[in-house]
Design an enzyme around this catalytic site. Structure first.
Site, PDB file in Angstrom:
ATOM      1  CG  HIS A  82      -1.894  -0.995   1.296  1.00 50.21           C
ATOM      2  ND1 HIS A  82      -3.060  -1.109   2.103  1.00 50.21           N
ATOM      3  CD2 HIS A  82      -2.160  -2.225   0.540  1.00 50.21           C
ATOM      4  CE1 HIS A  82      -3.891  -2.175   1.842  1.00 50.21           C
ATOM      5  NE2 HIS A  82      -3.321  -2.582   0.870  1.00 50.21           N
ATOM      6  CD  GLU A 107      -2.110   4.168   3.249  1.00 52.25           C
ATOM      7  OE1 GLU A 107      -1.735   3.398   2.125  1.00 52.25           O
ATOM      8  OE2 GLU A 107      -3.192   4.030   3.662  1.00 52.25           O
ATOM      9  CB  CYS A 150      -6.563  -0.511   5.332  1.00 59.14           C
ATOM     10  SG  CYS A 150      -4.886  -1.137   5.239  1.00 59.14           S
ATOM     11  CB  CYS A 152      -1.963   1.436   6.437  1.00 61.60           C
ATOM     12  SG  CYS A 152      -1.646   0.804   4.703  1.00 61.60           S
TER      13      CYS A 152
END
Length: 149
Positions: free
Chosen positions: A57, A59, A87, A90
């Protein structure tokens, strides 16, 4: 107050540029940047498809890059700008890396977890939401419309 808003918009625009890179690579268009002392020290965009890695992801990529840049696993003096609410995974990484402030553009009503993490375990985190929300919403909607076509 307007200086802070302009600052947040400035860094969010950089995160949006990262999201646009993800869009061009047929990845879900989410981008992130980490700011330290008013400088972008790390960037990331979703690369799950490209790397065949569900944890890639924006992040996560930005956090790892920032930790390498400053030579510490803790990002106590940093801010994370991200185009979509983080999410659960993260949010956990944000907590473990001790990022004290997250600014995001768009709430993720299905998979977003940052607001819940503040209630459960990340009580000290400062969260600012809805910075350039419409621009990020349009980019995501365009991506998913293209995907369904």
């Amino acid at each position: 107050m307007s200086i802070l808003k302009n600052r947040d918009e400035h860094f969010m625009k950089i995160a949006i540029n990262e999201a646009k890179i993800a869009f061009e690579e047929d990845e879900i268009p989410v981008g992130a940047v980490i700011v330290y002392e008013n400088q972008v020290i790390a960037r990331g965009h979703n690369q799950s498809k490209r790397l065949n890695d569900s944890t890639a992801h924006a992040e996560m990529i930005a956090i790892t890059s920032a930790q390498n840049t400053i030579g510490s696993r803790y990002l106590n003096d940093c801010e994370l700008y991200v185009t979509l609410e983080p999410c659960m995974m993260c949010s956990g990484a944000i907590y473990l890396s001790k990022i004290p402030k997250v600014i995001y553009a768009l709430d993720d009503k299905q998979k977003g977890y940052l607001r819940n993490s503040k209630l459960e375990y990340n009580k000290k985190i400062d969260i600012i939401s809805n910075v350039l929300e419409e621009e990020c919403k349009e980019l995501l909607n365009t991506f998913f419309f293209k995907l369904r076509s």
